[in-house]
Design a protein around this motif. Structure first.
Motif, short mmCIF file in Angstrom:
data_model
loop_
_atom_site.label_atom_id
_atom_site.label_comp_id
_atom_site.label_asym_id
_atom_site.label_seq_id
_atom_site.Cartn_x
_atom_site.Cartn_y
_atom_site.Cartn_z
N ASP A 71 3.98 8.95 -0.30
CA ASP A 71 5.21 7.91 -0.38
C ASP A 71 4.98 7.72 1.54
O ASP A 71 6.29 6.89 2.00
N ARG A 72 3.84 8.04 1.91
CA ARG A 72 4.05 7.25 3.39
C ARG A 72 2.70 6.32 3.53
O ARG A 72 2.24 6.38 4.49
N TYR A 74 1.98 2.34 2.92
CA TYR A 74 2.54 1.19 2.31
C TYR A 74 1.66 0.13 2.35
O TYR A 74 0.07 -0.02 3.22
N ASN A 75 1.78 -0.93 1.88
CA ASN A 75 0.87 -2.31 1.88
C ASN A 75 2.60 -3.40 1.51
O ASN A 75 3.48 -3.37 0.98
N CYS A 76 1.81 -3.81 2.29
CA CYS A 76 3.16 -5.74 2.83
C CYS A 76 2.23 -6.54 3.13
O CYS A 76 1.10 -6.88 3.27
N CYS A 117 7.21 -5.27 0.60
CA CYS A 117 6.06 -4.12 1.06
C CYS A 117 6.94 -2.73 0.28
O CYS A 117 8.88 -2.50 0.08
N PHE A 118 6.15 -1.92 0.00
CA PHE A 118 6.23 -0.91 -0.86
C PHE A 118 5.13 -0.10 -1.12
O PHE A 118 4.26 -0.57 -0.74
N ASN A 119 5.40 1.32 -1.33
CA ASN A 119 4.71 2.86 -1.13
C ASN A 119 4.16 3.35 -2.43
O ASN A 119 3.77 2.23 -2.82
N TYR A 124 9.96 0.83 -2.53
CA TYR A 124 10.27 -0.51 -2.03
C TYR A 124 11.32 -0.64 -0.79
O TYR A 124 12.10 -0.26 -0.90
#
Length: 171
Positions: A71-72, A74-76, A117-119, A124
């Motif tokens: 949960d920490r 991320y990809n954006c 962006c989502f993790n 997201y």
């Protein structure tokens, strides 16, 4: 019903016809005819064994050092969506191949940029749209995902200032 036309391999033009392609694909069921997605020359040049290896080496070191939970992580990325549809030729690839690319020239028509962006846990952030205009209209977000935001810039491209505004919402 239209009469089918038989195409042979033309030795003169050195081209394969439709019948030859269909027969070839029947003899090779592990191949299929697909439309390639657009891939810029710069992206294709940067996608090589050294660059990809270095990325995963740095990623591994960072994850080992900080022990981030999914949960920490991320990809954006921003993506451009052209309002002008393009037709593409098809290519033969191995069946099951998820992504097929083809080099393209500069984009034509109006492009809207979307920052997404989502993790790694599957959550997201609401997307941000960048519209190619000077002033925002609330109607532009009708039908957008809940809590989506929007900015305007003449080209419809993201700028450092727009990204920073989006990033402040993210943090």
């Amino acid at each position: 019903m239209a009469e089918s036309v038989r195409f042979e391999i033309s030795e003169e033009k050195e081209e394969a016809g439709k019948d030859w392609i269909q027969g070839f694909l029947r003899r090779h069921p592990d191949l299929s005819l697909r439309k390639p997605g657009n891939t810029s020359a710069a992206r294709a040049a940067g996608f090589n064994k050294v660059s990809v290896g270095r990325f995963f080496e740095l990623l591994g070191q960072t994850l080992d050092k900080h022990a981030f939970t999914p949960d920490r992580i991320y990809n954006c990325d921003e993506t451009g969506v052209s309002v002008v549809p393009k037709t593409r030729s098809k290519v033969i690839v191995a069946t099951g191949k998820k992504q097929v690319g083809a080099l393209t020239s500069a984009e034509r028509g109006t492009t809207i940029t979307i920052e997404i962006c989502f993790n790694a846990a599957g959550s997201y952030m609401p997307p941000m749209f960048i519209f190619p205009r000077k002033r925002m209209k609330r109607e532009l977000l009708y039908g957008a995902p809940p809590n989506s935001s929007a900015e305007c810039f003449e080209t419809g491209w993201i700028t450092a200032e727009i990204f920073l505004a989006w990033f402040k919402k993210f943090v």
